[in-house]
Every structure is written in C-alpha cells, then in structure tokens.
Design a protein around this motif. Structure first.
Motif, PDB file in Angstrom:
ATOM      1  N   ASN A   1       0.839  -1.207   0.000  1.00 34.10           N
ATOM      2  CA  ASN A   1       0.000   0.000   0.000  1.00 34.10           C
ATOM      3  C   ASN A   1       0.868   1.249   0.000  1.00 34.10           C
ATOM      4  OD1 ASN A   1       1.034  -0.187   2.557  1.00 34.10           O
ATOM      5  ND2 ASN A   1      -0.928  -0.028   3.641  1.00 34.10           N
TER       6      ASN A   1
ATOM      7  N   GLU B   1      -7.052   3.770  -2.542  1.00 34.72           N
ATOM      8  CA  GLU B   1      -7.877   3.107  -1.544  1.00 34.72           C
ATOM      9  C   GLU B   1      -7.607   1.606  -1.500  1.00 34.72           C
ATOM     10  OE1 GLU B   1     -12.633   2.255  -0.779  1.00 34.72           O
ATOM     11  OE2 GLU B   1     -12.021   3.883  -2.109  1.00 34.72           O
ATOM     12  N   SER B   2      -7.288   1.034  -2.659  1.00 33.97           N
ATOM     13  CA  SER B   2      -7.038  -0.405  -2.761  1.00 33.97           C
ATOM     14  C   SER B   2      -6.361  -0.683  -4.093  1.00 33.97           C
ATOM     15  CB  SER B   2      -8.352  -1.186  -2.677  1.00 33.97           C
ATOM     16  OG  SER B   2      -9.198  -0.817  -3.762  1.00 33.97           O
TER      17      SER B   2
END
Length: 353
Positions: A282, A287-288
């Motif tokens: 990350n 966000e993802s």
C-alpha cells in the motif's frame, strides 16, 4: 575484393536478409492470425465415482503428509487418487524435483487413459520452466482437467491454447485441511458436472455492464511474463480476464498491468474480474489495488467485477478457465455464469470485506 565481386557479395547478403525477413514476417503473420482466433475449448469429461485423479507437483515442493491427507479427501469423494512417481522429491531446496522429473510426472498423468483429472499439489514457482517442454498437441490429444491456482496459472494458459478447459481451484495443501469447506466442495462439484452460477454483492469499485467471453487468466505475476509464449491465452479476442495476486507491491502490480496494456491485452477484453489481492503493498495512497487498476480500466468501457473471492484468500471459488461465460455487473451486485453443459448450481457469496 574486386568491385564486381564486392557488389555480388553485397547483393547476396541483401537477398539473404530479405529472405529471412520475409520468412520471419510470414511466421509472425501466421502466429498473429492464430492468436486472433477466438478460443474454442473442449470440456473434458466430468468425473464419476471410481475415476482416477492424479496428484502431481509441477512447481514447489509440498510435504507428503499434505499429499496423503488430500488423497484421503479424494477417496471420501468416491474418487481414486494416484500419486505421481516423482512426488515427494525436492530439488535445490524448493522445487518438487528437477524440470525433467516434473515434466515426467505431467506426461505420466496425461498419457494414462485411466486418469481423468490432474490436481496439482502446490503452486509457488517453476511452471514457466516447463512451457517449452510440453507441446500443445500432446495436451489436446488427451483432454483432461487440470486443477490449481497461483503458479499453476501457466498450465491454464497452456491448456487453453491447446483448446482444453481447466479449473482454477484449490490444491492439495488446502484439501489436506479436510475438504469440507465451500472452496473444496464447490471444486469437487465442478469436476463432477455441477456448473456454478456465482452471485456476488455490489462492490464500490465495480464498473457496471454485461459481457460474454472466454474466461482466461489467473495470477498476474505468473501469466504476464508468459506473453508471447505458447502459454499466453490472453492473445485471443473476446476474453474475460481474471486477475488475482498475493504479497506483491502496488508498484509491481502496476508494472505488470501496464505490460498487459502495452501488449494490447486489455483491448481484447470484453470484461475483467479482479479477484483478491492478499497481503499486497500500500505504498501509494490508492484506496485499494482494485481502485488503482480501475483507474486504467475506466477507459475501456467494459464491465469490471471487483472483489471476486478467488486467489490466495481463505475462500477460493473455483473457476472454469477456457469456458464461455456471461459477466453481468450491476449497481446492486453481479453474477458470473458459465455457459456450458452441466447441472446448474447457484452460489451466493457474502459481502466483500
């Protein structure tokens, strides 16, 4: 060298280069024409009670304890497990034997007409070493199910280019836990002719739409390096591409995805299914992983299903690779349907995490 002799020599070299160039061009043109054909894969026979299932290790080593426990599960399903001659061997610390030994076990399973399916014991790494050791002709001559995921993605590509369906599903290291979970029983049912229709909840990153195509893909960092090889099933048009990954940085996932785009893979997609991205990095503020990939996918105007429970998570729903499918992504959820003969079986999965 005289002027005339030099001119003749130069002309000879030029002619040879032109001949090689034209020959290479014809080969590339023929390969391109073959790749542009839509995949049309045969469905191996569904399994019946008493059928033999081969257990082989074409990638990394796994313990014989796992293999024997998985064999017990297969027996409880009414099947007869047979273990590859080289299973249990270990080479340079990780591989389940040398390349020659792993190829030998694959050929052993393919050449035995009494073996109706092949379940791989484990993924890991090593399948890429076998791409040019097997021929599409021998795979097509003996169409039978191969089951596995992760590094086994390479064999799915080989099977699809040989014109044979396969199953992206759980392996012996998971079956050894008992084989009574949904992941295992759905894979068993699929092998025995129950064709899944998956019902999935809405996902915030989904891109709505409906599409039909042939399902290909698997682990991103396994199939992306295979582009251009005989294991590259993404070279065909009208595909629905499935992608999952584990323990990769965001930037490497981004790199591999850009490689797909630069090679025209996304332009050949009718739709995309993003599976699970387990323990991935990350380092960016997306966000993802799904959010990062959907930024690229928006421009293709194709449906995208996010959060499909397939890959390296606790739930790994089986997928019939090489099968024609219908993907329907709506604002209230999504369905994935396999458009082949078999007993229909609906399965509704819980909301994504």
């Amino acid at each position: 060298m005289g002027v005339k002799m030099g001119a003749k020599f130069a002309l000879l070299i030029a002619s040879s280069v032109l001949l090689i160039s034209c020959s290479s061009s014809r080969k590339l043109e023929n390969a391109s024409q073959h790749a542009m054909q839509r995949l049309n894969c045969v469905k191996p026979d569904y399994l019946e009670a008493g059928d033999k299932v081969a257990l082989i290790s074409p990638s990394y080593f796994t313990s014989m304890e796992n293999v024997t426990k998985a064999a017990d599960v297969l027996r409880s399903w009414g099947l007869e497990p047979v273990i590859g001659p080289n299973v249990g061997k270990q080479f340079v610390g990780q591989y389940a034997g040398t390349v020659a030994e792993r190829v030998s076990d694959m050929r052993w399973a393919l050449s035995d007409p009494s073996v109706k399916a092949i379940i791989c014991n484990r993924g890991g790494y090593g399948s890429i070493q076998m791409i040019n050791e097997l021929t599409l002709r021998e795979l097509a001559a003996s169409p039978k199910w191969i089951v596995g995921f992760s590094d086994i993605t390479t064999f799915h590509g080989l099977w699809q280019n040989a014109g044979v369906m396969s199953i992206h599903g759980t392996m012996c290291s998971f079956l050894a836990k008992g084989g009574t979970d949904d992941t295992s029983t759905l894979m068993r049912d699929m092998l025995m002719g129950k064709v899944a229709r998956y019902e999935l909840p809405a996902h915030p990153q989904n891109i709505t739409g409906k599409a039909k195509g042939v399902l290909v893909g698997g682990n991103l960092c396994t199939f992306a390096p295979n582009l251009g090889s005989q294991a590259d099933a993404t070279a065909h048009p009208d595909i629905i591409l499935f992608i999952e990954e584990v323990e990769e940085s965001m930037h490497n996932i981004d790199r591999q995805f850009n490689i797909l785009m630069m090679n025209g893979v996304l332009s050949r997609c009718r739709g995309v299914i993003l599976g699970e991205f387990i323990d991935c990095g990350n380092e960016f503020t997306y966000e993802s992983v799904e959010a990062m990939l959907c930024e690229y996918l928006k421009k293709y105007n194709i449906p995208v299903l996010c959060g499909f429970p397939g890959g390296h998570g606790d739930v790994n729903l089986p997928l019939m690779m090489g099968a024609p499918v219908t993907l329907d992504v709506r604002s209230d959820g999504a369905t994935l349907q396999f458009d082949i003969d078999g007993e229909p079986q609906s399965y509704a999965h819980d909301s994504p995490k």
